[in-house]
Design a protein around this motif. Structure first.
Motif, short mmCIF file in Angstrom:
data_model
loop_
_atom_site.label_atom_id
_atom_site.label_comp_id
_atom_site.label_asym_id
_atom_site.label_seq_id
_atom_site.Cartn_x
_atom_site.Cartn_y
_atom_site.Cartn_z
N LYS A 110 7.84 53.95 83.62
CA LYS A 110 7.79 53.03 84.55
C LYS A 110 8.35 51.71 84.79
CE LYS A 110 3.77 53.55 80.56
NZ LYS A 110 3.74 53.01 79.44
N LYS A 111 7.90 51.06 85.74
CA LYS A 111 8.27 50.14 86.22
C LYS A 111 9.63 48.99 85.11
CE LYS A 111 8.11 46.38 90.61
NZ LYS A 111 6.87 46.20 91.27
N GLU A 112 8.83 48.75 84.50
CA GLU A 112 9.45 47.98 83.65
C GLU A 112 9.98 48.19 82.68
OE1 GLU A 112 6.51 48.52 83.49
OE2 GLU A 112 5.92 48.93 81.41
N ARG A 113 10.57 50.14 82.29
CA ARG A 113 11.43 50.29 81.75
C ARG A 113 12.26 50.99 81.71
NH1 ARG A 113 10.29 50.41 75.95
NH2 ARG A 113 8.45 49.86 76.74
N PHE A 114 13.43 51.11 81.79
CA PHE A 114 14.89 52.62 82.16
C PHE A 114 15.16 52.32 80.90
CE2 PHE A 114 17.13 54.04 85.16
CZ PHE A 114 18.34 53.22 85.83
N SER A 115 15.61 53.55 81.08
CA SER A 115 16.09 54.15 79.80
C SER A 115 17.45 54.81 80.27
CB SER A 115 15.57 55.20 79.03
OG SER A 115 14.12 54.78 78.44
N LEU A 116 18.31 54.58 79.43
CA LEU A 116 19.91 55.57 79.31
C LEU A 116 19.97 55.85 78.41
CD1 LEU A 116 22.24 55.44 81.23
CD2 LEU A 116 24.12 53.59 79.62
N ILE A 117 20.26 57.88 78.76
CA ILE A 117 20.76 58.61 77.37
C ILE A 117 21.72 59.11 77.28
CG2 ILE A 117 19.47 60.79 76.92
CD1 ILE A 117 16.80 60.17 78.98
N LEU A 118 22.36 59.03 76.76
CA LEU A 118 23.82 59.79 76.08
C LEU A 118 23.58 61.46 75.44
CD1 LEU A 118 24.46 56.29 76.24
CD2 LEU A 118 25.66 57.12 75.00
N TYR B 94 16.04 52.00 91.77
CA TYR B 94 15.14 51.00 92.86
C TYR B 94 13.85 51.22 92.92
CZ TYR B 94 15.72 55.52 96.52
OH TYR B 94 16.77 56.28 96.28
N ASP B 95 13.62 51.90 92.39
CA ASP B 95 12.18 52.59 92.10
C ASP B 95 11.57 53.22 90.91
OD1 ASP B 95 9.59 52.98 94.46
OD2 ASP B 95 8.99 52.00 92.84
N VAL B 96 10.41 53.49 90.47
CA VAL B 96 10.09 54.22 89.65
C VAL B 96 10.54 55.24 89.86
CG1 VAL B 96 7.91 55.26 88.18
CG2 VAL B 96 7.79 53.15 88.83
N LYS B 97 11.13 56.67 88.77
CA LYS B 97 10.91 57.18 89.21
C LYS B 97 12.83 57.83 90.32
CE LYS B 97 6.94 59.84 87.57
NZ LYS B 97 7.06 60.48 86.40
N MET B 98 12.92 57.13 90.02
CA MET B 98 14.01 56.96 92.02
C MET B 98 15.19 56.80 90.91
SD MET B 98 12.27 58.19 94.17
CE MET B 98 13.28 58.01 95.06
N LYS B 99 16.53 57.35 90.89
CA LYS B 99 17.31 56.89 90.59
C LYS B 99 19.01 57.51 91.38
CE LYS B 99 17.80 61.32 87.50
NZ LYS B 99 17.59 62.15 86.39
N GLU B 100 19.62 56.14 90.83
CA GLU B 100 21.39 57.09 91.60
C GLU B 100 22.38 56.37 90.96
OE1 GLU B 100 19.97 55.12 96.25
OE2 GLU B 100 21.90 55.62 95.94
N LYS B 101 23.34 58.06 91.41
CA LYS B 101 24.48 57.27 90.75
C LYS B 101 25.27 55.99 90.76
CE LYS B 101 24.81 62.64 89.89
NZ LYS B 101 25.82 63.57 89.82
#
Lengths: 113, 114
Positions: A70-78, A50-57
């Motif tokens: 960055k606000k515009e980019r969200f990466s998923l890592i396996l 919900y914000d840069v550097k913030m994440k929730e499971k």
């Protein structure tokens, strides 16, 4: 128009490889989401931010991690891909803290051999 | 009981038919209701959005919400082959930690035959 793009449409990886899926949105949205979609199981939320550097499971975070630098980019890592992570991965974004409408990218079909 | 139930179909209708797609839900806190359309091998796209109870019409599409019955519907009039897709219902509550999250049905696969 809101545009959500995903780095790859199709991806083939081997068991044990580290896999990066990238998502970019161009509408300055606060929230970003990663889902996987499997036949008979529907859409399942992996992680959201919900914000840069913030994440929730989300509902199924095991085996995944995310990054939002960055606000515009969200990466998923396996971290270490497994065959049961073969799936369609969908990224979505939504506007603000009370926004309900999510806009989806085209999806990445990942095959793990 | 699952939070959102949606009949997966498949549903097959002739061109021109009226289509009714439905979802039931159990969480009385849901206030926002959406329908997404997903073509094969594509991402879902927002079709209709409704807040609370009532009807909303957009061209050939009508969304209905009956909160007393915890039941939502999507009607498609004069269905076309281009309407062939999977339709997903989605809903959201307000308040607490669920502000950002949608709960999806599993989708109904619709085929409209020419």
């Amino acid at each position: 128009d809101v545009k959500v793009t995903q780095s790859s449409r199709y991806l083939v990886k081997r068991t044990g490889e580290k896999v990066f899926l990238e998502c970019v949105q161009d509408m300055d949205h606060e929230n970003m989401f990663w889902y996987r979609q499997d036949p008979g199981l529907g859409l399942r939320l992996i992680y959201f931010s919900y914000d840069v550097k913030m994440k929730e499971k989300g509902d199924i975070p095991e085996g995944y991690s995310v990054s939002r630098e960055k606000k515009e980019r969200f990466s998923l890592i396996l971290e270490s891909a497994s065959t049961n992570q073969t799936s369609m991965y969908l990224c979505a974004s939504s506007m603000g803290s009370m926004s309900e409408t999510q806009y989806f990218g085209p999806g990445t079909r990942l095959l793990v051999l | 009981q699952k939070e959102v139930e949606q009949d997966p179909g498949p549903l097959s209708v002739p061109e021109g038919a009226i289509v009714s797609l439905n979802c039931t839900y159990s969480n009385s806190a849901f206030q926002y209701f959406m329908w997404y359309r997903q073509y094969s091998r594509k991402g879902p796209e927002l079709l209709m959005y409704t807040y609370s109870s009532g009807n909303k019409e957009d061209g050939r599409f009508t969304a209905q919400v009956d909160k007393s019955s915890k039941y939502i519907s999507l009607f498609i009039r004069d269905s076309q082959p281009s309407d062939s897709a999977t339709y997903l219902c989605a809903m959201s509550a307000i308040g607490g930690g669920s502000n950002y999250k949608l709960t999806f049905g599993k989708g109904t696969l619709l085929t409209v035959n020419p």
